[in-house]
Design an enzyme around this catalytic site. Structure first.
Site, PDB file in Angstrom:
ATOM      1  N   TYR A 247      -7.138   1.726   6.538  1.00  0.00           N
ATOM      2  CA  TYR A 247      -6.349   0.557   6.133  1.00  0.00           C
ATOM      3  C   TYR A 247      -6.320  -0.599   7.121  1.00  0.00           C
ATOM      4  CZ  TYR A 247      -2.877   3.276   8.743  1.00  0.00           C
ATOM      5  OH  TYR A 247      -2.227   4.020   9.687  1.00  0.00           O
TER       6      TYR A 247
ATOM      7  N   CYS B 206      37.015  25.337  25.581  1.00  0.00           N
ATOM      8  CA  CYS B 206      35.562  25.375  25.431  1.00  0.00           C
ATOM      9  C   CYS B 206      35.112  26.802  25.087  1.00  0.00           C
ATOM     10  CB  CYS B 206      34.909  24.909  26.726  1.00  0.00           C
ATOM     11  SG  CYS B 206      33.148  25.221  26.781  1.00  0.00           S
TER      12      CYS B 206
ATOM     13  N   LYS C 265       2.290   4.563   1.503  1.00  0.00           N
ATOM     14  CA  LYS C 265       2.414   5.058   2.873  1.00  0.00           C
ATOM     15  C   LYS C 265       2.066   6.544   2.845  1.00  0.00           C
ATOM     16  CE  LYS C 265       5.511   4.998   6.848  1.00  0.00           C
ATOM     17  NZ  LYS C 265       5.173   6.322   7.283  1.00  0.00           N
TER      18      LYS C 265
ATOM     19  N   CYS D 115      34.209  19.269  26.875  1.00  0.00           N
ATOM     20  CA  CYS D 115      34.638  20.299  27.812  1.00  0.00           C
ATOM     21  C   CYS D 115      34.773  19.585  29.153  1.00  0.00           C
ATOM     22  CB  CYS D 115      33.580  21.395  27.892  1.00  0.00           C
ATOM     23  SG  CYS D 115      33.753  22.412  29.356  1.00  0.00           S
TER      24      CYS D 115
ATOM     25  N   CYS E  54      30.785  23.924  33.669  1.00  0.00           N
ATOM     26  CA  CYS E  54      30.659  24.702  32.426  1.00  0.00           C
ATOM     27  C   CYS E  54      29.217  25.207  32.295  1.00  0.00           C
ATOM     28  CB  CYS E  54      31.007  23.838  31.223  1.00  0.00           C
ATOM     29  SG  CYS E  54      30.613  24.623  29.645  1.00  0.00           S
TER      30      CYS E  54
ATOM     31  N   GLU F 203       0.848  -1.201   0.000  1.00  0.00           N
ATOM     32  CA  GLU F 203       0.000   0.000   0.000  1.00  0.00           C
ATOM     33  C   GLU F 203       0.879   1.245   0.000  1.00  0.00           C
ATOM     34  OE1 GLU F 203      -2.459  -0.289   3.504  1.00  0.00           O
ATOM     35  OE2 GLU F 203      -3.052  -2.323   3.008  1.00  0.00           O
TER      36      GLU F 203
ATOM     37  N   LYS G 253      10.826   3.279   3.115  1.00  0.00           N
ATOM     38  CA  LYS G 253      10.901   4.738   3.053  1.00  0.00           C
ATOM     39  C   LYS G 253      11.643   5.144   1.787  1.00  0.00           C
ATOM     40  CE  LYS G 253       9.359   6.503   6.955  1.00  0.00           C
ATOM     41  NZ  LYS G 253      10.066   7.415   7.653  1.00  0.00           N
TER      42      LYS G 253
ATOM     43  N   CYS H 252      33.258  28.256  28.304  1.00  0.00           N
ATOM     44  CA  CYS H 252      33.837  28.504  29.637  1.00  0.00           C
ATOM     45  C   CYS H 252      35.364  28.526  29.610  1.00  0.00           C
ATOM     46  CB  CYS H 252      33.337  27.472  30.638  1.00  0.00           C
ATOM     47  SG  CYS H 252      34.071  25.844  30.394  1.00  0.00           S
TER      48      CYS H 252
END
Ligand code: IVH
Length: 662
Positions: A220, A402, A112, A420, A425, A110, A308, A405
């Site tokens: 369905y 980082c 989708k 980090c 942080c 079927e 898909k 920080c």
């Protein structure tokens, strides 16, 4: 008077006949103007004679009921989803599994439909309840809205005593285009795609608005189709059509997976040729007896799979690469893209995941790249286009400190991630709080990332537990914080204390412990106290809790910082208990296989009983299987159990076992 009664009956019949011609047979018999005139006449007669309005009157479709909020409905059976196939190989694998239980098979393929599941319940032939999927177990009651959808029958052809139907509510492309155009003209925000528009429309509180949105429905599935004397999917589709539903006419039946694959490929290139969006095909084993034999995984039937379509790809440019610091300190490089339209929405950011991925794909700042949406949702850079390189592109380097920080950044041993190293942080704390308040965790409404940032900046909070001691006086001076929103926020924070142990465990952000695991742990232990004292062995025994998760839990609860944080939450009055599973957990840690056809149990029922008692309903027999429950015509699984010396129980023996314990 009698004349008017008759006239109303005649009008109803004319309108329904016209609906049927239009929606079911695709052969309109009257102009829109004539149709509207009949509808108006019926509406005015119904206004004069409200007692004569029938529950299936077509005027219901005009809408009008306004709800304050939706009530919840528990589905008769959970709405499962489907496993996905993305390639021919995935489909062949599916076919191999199917052929383990049967030598010949018919597949119903079927379209989708890209909409949303809508569950319909009919009582004595009349539409009684329409519901969204929700979390699969409990959905929202959208009956008033569902009744405005003209392709959903209000009355079935036959007076079937009870009927539960599932199908897809969707918005045709033309309705979607018109709706967005209107909204744009009115200066309103537009919907990203027909699926969002359909979902938004079906979840309208005012059903009059839903009625204007021109939605449609393809049916369905029928629950308990066996009891209605239906033996396969093909008969279900014919039955649905017969009862007045619209069934998508494009379905096909094949005997071999190679034919299915060829059809998938053909439809992949023809996917845009329909008046509604489709995102793939659904391949279903036709015969219910075979479906039954194949059974279910926790989330989906093994007798069906969703193919898909490959994602649409578009070209754009990586204008920059920025760093986002997450809740666990991981630095995630994110591409800033030249905005581009892909699969229905404009995209300007895409995560690049980690440095390895960037190096592997050799993505540089300034590169032309191909972009797609993974699963049609999350934007993803597929590859760079070498032919478009000018030599001006810049190689990305991971910062040593980082960006939030300035603490040193280090790569964990054996991991791709750079982290980090500072647990204080601000970015980590902020992300942790964002997670804590998120929907599946403590669900604190009105506490978005911007407000959290404000609270942190004003030093009103330093961790999530501080939220519970916020006061009205503290909130009011914040920018853009009105009296009403401050009150609402405090109320939402208070309310979140009662979410219970499951959501709280997820909210804590323990590595590898997701929402589902939170639920499982809560059910098993009943309180934070009990869980904190659980041993590694106890945790590992629980189905669904893997060894890494168990180790992380033990480590997490051994930390002093965890104990302090939980203590702080507890003092604030956060509920740390859950209703423990009510059934004795006699099958805890046991894997049990059901095979053959049982007399008194539906396959799903018995699997649920096993799970409610702490066991795992497994699909294949191995040495680890605790026992096999074998019914009539049990095949290869029974033989395997006998070969391995695994205990085999009859249906009766299993029931005796249960009765002894309950
Ligand atoms: S059968 C047990 N058939 O796709 C699930 N689903 O995960 C049975 N969908 O949520 C689903 N068209 O909303 C089925 N012809 C079709 C479908 C379809 C669209 C949706 C459905 C479901 C999702 C699959």
């Amino acid at each position: 008077m009698q004349d008017e009664f008759e006239r109303m009956r005649w009008l109803r019949e004319e309108i329904e006949a016209a609906n049927k011609q239009y929606y079911l047979l695709d052969q309109p018999t009257m102009t829109d103007a004539d149709y509207d005139a009949l509808m108006r006449e019926l509406l005015s007669l119904e206004a004069i004679h409200p007692d004569w309005v029938t529950p299936d009157s077509p005027t219901i479709r005009v809408g009008g009921e306004v709800a304050k909020e939706y009530s919840k409905v528990r589905h008769l059976e959970p709405l499962l989803s489907l496993d996905n196939a993305f390639s021919a190989e995935d489909l062949r694998e599916f076919d191999r599994r199917v052929r383990q239980v049967t030598s010949s098979v018919d597949y119903v393929v079927e379209l989708k439909i890209d909409g949303l599941t809508v569950a319909l319940t009919y009582e004595n032939g009349l539409l009684a309840v329409g519901a969204t999927r929700g979390d699969g177990e409990v959905g929202e009651d959208i009956t008033a809205n569902v009744k405005t959808v003209k392709s959903i029958p209000l009355r079935l052809k036959d007076e079937v005593p009870g009927l539960s139907v599932r199908g897809e509510g969707y918005m045709p492309k033309a309705s979607f285009a018109r709706l967005n155009q209107e909204r744009e003209e009115e200066g309103l925000s537009t919907f990203a795609n027909p699926r969002n528009a359909a979902a938004g429309s079906l979840r309208q509180l005012n059903s009059k608005i839903t009625a204007q949105r021109k939605l449609d429905y393809f049916a369905y599935q029928v629950l308990g189709a066996n009891e209605l004397g239906l033996h396969n999917q093909r008969e279900v589709l014919a039955f649905l059509k017969e009862q007045g539903f619209v069934v998508n006419p494009e379905y096909k039946i094949f005997q071999t997976i190679e034919e299915v694959i060829a059809y998938c490929e053909k439809m992949s290139s023809e996917r845009h040729g329909f008046s509604y969006d489709i995102d793939g095909l659904v391949i279903k084993v036709n015969d219910f007896a075979v479906q039954q034999e194949l059974g279910f995984t926790a989330k989906s039937p093994r007798s069906a799979i969703a193919y898909k379509f490959p994602a649409e790809q578009v070209e754009t440019v990586v204008e920059d690469i920025l760093i986002r610091v997450g809740r666990t300190g991981v630095l995630t490089p994110t591409a800033v893209l030249r905005p581009v339209l892909v699969a229905g929405s404009t995209v300007s950011r895409a995560t690049l995941h980690n440095l390895d991925n960037i190096r592997q794909k050799d993505i540089r700042i300034g590169d032309h790249v191909l972009l797609q949406k993974a699963g049609d949702v999350i934007p993803e850079v597929v590859r760079m286009l070498p032919e478009k390189r000018t030599g001006e592109e810049r190689i990305f380097v991971m910062p040593e400190y980082c960006p939030e920080c300035q603490s040193p950044v280090r790569q964990d041993e054996g991991e791709v991630a750079y982290r980090c190293q500072s647990i204080t942080c601000p970015a980590r704390q902020r992300e942790g709080i964002i997670h804590f308040v998120s929907r599946d965790a403590m669900a604190i409404d009105g506490l978005g990332p911007a407000v959290i940032q404000q609270l942190l900046d004003a030093n009103l909070i330093s961790d999530a537990a501080d939220l519970y001691s916020l006061t009205f006086e503290e909130l009011i001076p914040l920018e853009r914080m009105g009296k009403k929103s401050a009150e609402n926020l405090l109320k939402a924070i208070q309310e979140s204390k009662t979410r219970g142990l499951g959501p709280l465990l997820f909210a804590l952000g323990i590595r590898h412990t997701g929402e589902k695991a939170g639920k499982v742990l809560a059910q098993r232990f009943g309180s934070m106290e009990q869980l904190m004292h659980a041993s590694l062995e106890e945790l590992q025994e629980i189905p669904d809790i893997g060894p890494t998760m168990a180790e992380n839990l033990v480590y997490f609860f051994s930390l002093e910082s965890t104990k302090l944080f939980i203590e702080k939450l507890s003092r604030a009055g956060v509920d740390m208990t859950a209703e423990k599973a009510s059934k004795p957990q006699i099958f805890a840690g046991k894997s049990i296989v059901v095979t053959g056809s049982l007399e008194r149990w539906d396959r799903r029922e018995i699997e649920k009983v096993i799970e409610d008692h702490g066991g795992k309903a497994a699909s294949s027999v191995s040495k680890k299987t605790a026992f096999v429950i074998a019914g009539e015509k049990a095949g290869s699984k029974l033989t395997k159990a006998q070969e391995l010396g695994v205990q085999v129980l009859s249906e009766d023996q299993f029931e005796v076992l249960l009765k002894q314990q309950d």
